[in-house]
Design a protein around this motif. Structure first.
Motif, PDB file in Angstrom:
ATOM      1  N   SER A 135      -8.165   6.752  -7.528  1.00 24.18           N
ATOM      2  CA  SER A 135      -7.395   6.832  -6.283  1.00 24.18           C
ATOM      3  C   SER A 135      -6.165   5.928  -6.306  1.00 24.18           C
ATOM      4  N   LEU A 136      -6.258   4.798  -6.985  1.00 21.80           N
ATOM      5  CA  LEU A 136      -5.080   3.942  -7.135  1.00 21.80           C
ATOM      6  C   LEU A 136      -3.980   4.687  -7.889  1.00 21.80           C
ATOM      7  N   THR A 137      -4.365   5.432  -8.920  1.00 24.16           N
ATOM      8  CA  THR A 137      -3.401   6.226  -9.685  1.00 24.16           C
ATOM      9  C   THR A 137      -2.800   7.326  -8.818  1.00 24.16           C
ATOM     10  N   VAL A 138      -3.630   7.998  -8.034  1.00 26.40           N
ATOM     11  CA  VAL A 138      -3.128   9.046  -7.134  1.00 26.40           C
ATOM     12  C   VAL A 138      -2.107   8.454  -6.171  1.00 26.40           C
ATOM     13  N   ALA A 139      -2.427   7.327  -5.555  1.00 23.54           N
ATOM     14  CA  ALA A 139      -1.504   6.702  -4.598  1.00 23.54           C
ATOM     15  C   ALA A 139      -0.156   6.412  -5.247  1.00 23.54           C
ATOM     16  N   ARG A 140      -0.174   5.857  -6.453  1.00 21.46           N
ATOM     17  CA  ARG A 140       1.082   5.549  -7.143  1.00 21.46           C
ATOM     18  C   ARG A 140       1.858   6.837  -7.462  1.00 21.46           C
ATOM     19  N   LYS A 141       1.158   7.876  -7.901  1.00 23.35           N
ATOM     20  CA  LYS A 141       1.827   9.152  -8.196  1.00 23.35           C
ATOM     21  C   LYS A 141       2.484   9.740  -6.954  1.00 23.35           C
ATOM     22  N   LEU A 142       1.878   9.477  -5.792  1.00 20.40           N
ATOM     23  CA  LEU A 142       2.408  10.000  -4.533  1.00 20.40           C
ATOM     24  C   LEU A 142       3.548   9.154  -3.972  1.00 20.40           C
ATOM     25  N   GLY A 143       3.875   8.064  -4.655  1.00 17.05           N
ATOM     26  CA  GLY A 143       4.974   7.219  -4.218  1.00 17.05           C
ATOM     27  C   GLY A 143       4.577   6.111  -3.264  1.00 17.05           C
ATOM     28  N   LEU A 144       3.295   5.926  -3.015  1.00 15.21           N
ATOM     29  CA  LEU A 144       2.840   4.822  -2.182  1.00 15.21           C
ATOM     30  C   LEU A 144       2.862   3.541  -3.000  1.00 15.21           C
ATOM     31  N   ARG A 145       3.131   2.429  -2.332  1.00 15.24           N
ATOM     32  CA  ARG A 145       3.239   1.139  -3.003  1.00 15.24           C
ATOM     33  C   ARG A 145       2.307   0.122  -2.354  1.00 15.24           C
ATOM     34  N   PRO A 146       1.766  -0.809  -3.152  1.00  7.24           N
ATOM     35  CA  PRO A 146       0.880  -1.830  -2.578  1.00  7.24           C
ATOM     36  C   PRO A 146       1.595  -2.608  -1.467  1.00  7.24           C
ATOM     37  N   ALA A 147       0.845  -2.843  -0.373  1.00 10.76           N
ATOM     38  CA  ALA A 147       1.437  -3.516   0.788  1.00 10.76           C
ATOM     39  C   ALA A 147       0.429  -4.452   1.451  1.00 10.76           C
ATOM     40  N   GLY A 148      -0.412  -5.079   0.643  1.00 11.14           N
ATOM     41  CA  GLY A 148      -1.368  -6.031   1.198  1.00 11.14           C
ATOM     42  C   GLY A 148      -2.790  -5.553   1.072  1.00 11.14           C
ATOM     43  N   GLU A 149      -3.659  -6.199   1.828  1.00  7.94           N
ATOM     44  CA  GLU A 149      -5.085  -5.888   1.794  1.00  7.94           C
ATOM     45  C   GLU A 149      -5.644  -5.875   3.208  1.00  7.94           C
ATOM     46  N   THR A 150      -6.768  -5.218   3.363  1.00 12.70           N
ATOM     47  CA  THR A 150      -7.489  -5.190   4.623  1.00 12.70           C
ATOM     48  C   THR A 150      -8.971  -5.010   4.318  1.00 12.70           C
ATOM     49  N   ILE A 151      -9.774  -5.035   5.354  1.00 12.21           N
ATOM     50  CA  ILE A 151     -11.193  -4.736   5.231  1.00 12.21           C
ATOM     51  C   ILE A 151     -11.450  -3.409   5.936  1.00 12.21           C
ATOM     52  N   ALA A 152     -12.076  -2.491   5.247  1.00 16.98           N
ATOM     53  CA  ALA A 152     -12.488  -1.208   5.831  1.00 16.98           C
ATOM     54  C   ALA A 152     -13.749  -0.770   5.110  1.00 16.98           C
ATOM     55  N   TRP A 153     -14.616  -0.081   5.808  1.00 14.92           N
ATOM     56  CA  TRP A 153     -15.896   0.357   5.231  1.00 14.92           C
ATOM     57  C   TRP A 153     -16.659  -0.836   4.646  1.00 14.92           C
ATOM     58  N   ASN A 154     -16.532  -1.974   5.318  1.00 15.19           N
ATOM     59  CA  ASN A 154     -17.236  -3.204   4.932  1.00 15.19           C
ATOM     60  C   ASN A 154     -16.852  -3.720   3.549  1.00 15.19           C
ATOM     61  N   ALA A 155     -15.645  -3.435   3.112  1.00 17.14           N
ATOM     62  CA  ALA A 155     -15.211  -3.895   1.794  1.00 17.14           C
ATOM     63  C   ALA A 155     -13.696  -4.123   1.794  1.00 17.14           C
ATOM     64  N   ARG A 156     -13.254  -4.931   0.849  1.00 20.35           N
ATOM     65  CA  ARG A 156     -11.830  -5.166   0.637  1.00 20.35           C
ATOM     66  C   ARG A 156     -11.156  -3.868   0.190  1.00 20.35           C
ATOM     67  N   GLN A 157     -10.016  -3.576   0.779  1.00 19.27           N
ATOM     68  CA  GLN A 157      -9.242  -2.384   0.437  1.00 19.27           C
ATOM     69  C   GLN A 157      -7.796  -2.796   0.203  1.00 19.27           C
ATOM     70  N   ILE A 158      -7.171  -2.194  -0.777  1.00 18.45           N
ATOM     71  CA  ILE A 158      -5.742  -2.389  -0.988  1.00 18.45           C
ATOM     72  C   ILE A 158      -5.007  -1.386  -0.102  1.00 18.45           C
ATOM     73  N   ILE A 159      -4.025  -1.880   0.613  1.00 22.88           N
ATOM     74  CA  ILE A 159      -3.198  -1.015   1.459  1.00 22.88           C
ATOM     75  C   ILE A 159      -2.063  -0.474   0.596  1.00 22.88           C
ATOM     76  N   TYR A 160      -1.981   0.837   0.484  1.00 20.06           N
ATOM     77  CA  TYR A 160      -0.833   1.481  -0.158  1.00 20.06           C
ATOM     78  C   TYR A 160      -0.017   2.127   0.950  1.00 20.06           C
ATOM     79  N   ARG A 161       1.295   2.004   0.861  1.00 20.87           N
ATOM     80  CA  ARG A 161       2.150   2.413   1.980  1.00 20.87           C
ATOM     81  C   ARG A 161       3.351   3.222   1.488  1.00 20.87           C
ATOM     82  N   LEU A 162       3.738   4.186   2.312  1.00 24.43           N
ATOM     83  CA  LEU A 162       4.940   4.992   2.089  1.00 24.43           C
ATOM     84  C   LEU A 162       5.710   5.019   3.408  1.00 24.43           C
ATOM     85  N   ASP A 163       6.893   4.396   3.410  1.00 17.85           N
ATOM     86  CA  ASP A 163       7.706   4.360   4.633  1.00 17.85           C
ATOM     87  C   ASP A 163       8.640   5.545   4.694  1.00 17.85           C
TER      88      ASP A 163
END
Length: 163
Positions: A135-163
């Motif tokens: 999924s990290l590879t998919v996000a990068r292919k889609l042009g999303l870029r890392p933009a921090g971290e959050t907690i979701a589904w009781n685990a650390r998640q990397i936020i990928y963002r496309l403005d």
């Protein structure tokens, strides 16, 4: 809700006929590997069924992904309001037999094109477990870029963002 097509795929609205395949995918341990915390399959089935019958909330879409020339459930993708401020959250899940074929990237590109164009939605995010390399590879292919971290589904998640 609009049906989207790519060179190989059709993204169509979910129907009640998809419920068993959605549940089989969503309860598959391989698919759930990066979703931690409690999961109640009965409550999840009821939520999915209600969403299909009643329709999604405004600004939310969920599509079934299938081959363009031969219908059959490959997975689903969608967008919804995020717990993060002022963004909409993308998601994609595929059945394991559909992994590694570029399906998530192709479906995601169609979804983003529609959301940013005709639907006028943005900015977009995806929350991805740091160990979920595919999924990290998919996000990068889609042009999303890392933009921090959050907690979701009781685990650390990397936020990928496309403005």
């Amino acid at each position: 809700m609009k049906t989207l097509e790519t060179a190989r795929l059709r993204l169509r609205p979910r129907t009640i006929q998809d419920l068993d395949e959605i549940m089989a995918m969503d309860t598959n341990p391989e698919v759930r590997r990066y979703f931690t915390g409690p999961f109640d399959p009965v409550a999840h089935r009821n939520d999915v069924q209600a969403n299909i019958h009643n329709g999604a909330k405004p600004g939310e879409w969920r599509w079934v992904i299938e081959w363009l020339g031969s219908p059959g459930f490959l997975g689903q993708c969608g967008v919804r309001a995020s717990h993060l401020p002022d963004v909409s959250e993308l998601s994609w899940r595929l059945v394991p037999s559909a992994w590694g074929q570029g399906i998530a990237s192709e479906a995601g590109a169609a979804m983003i094109g529609y959301l940013r164009g005709e639907a006028g939605i943005g900015p977009l995010t995806a929350l991805i477990h740091p160990d979920n390399a595919a999924s990290l590879t998919v996000a990068r292919k889609l042009g999303l870029r890392p933009a921090g971290e959050t907690i979701a589904w009781n685990a650390r998640q990397i936020i990928y963002r496309l403005d």
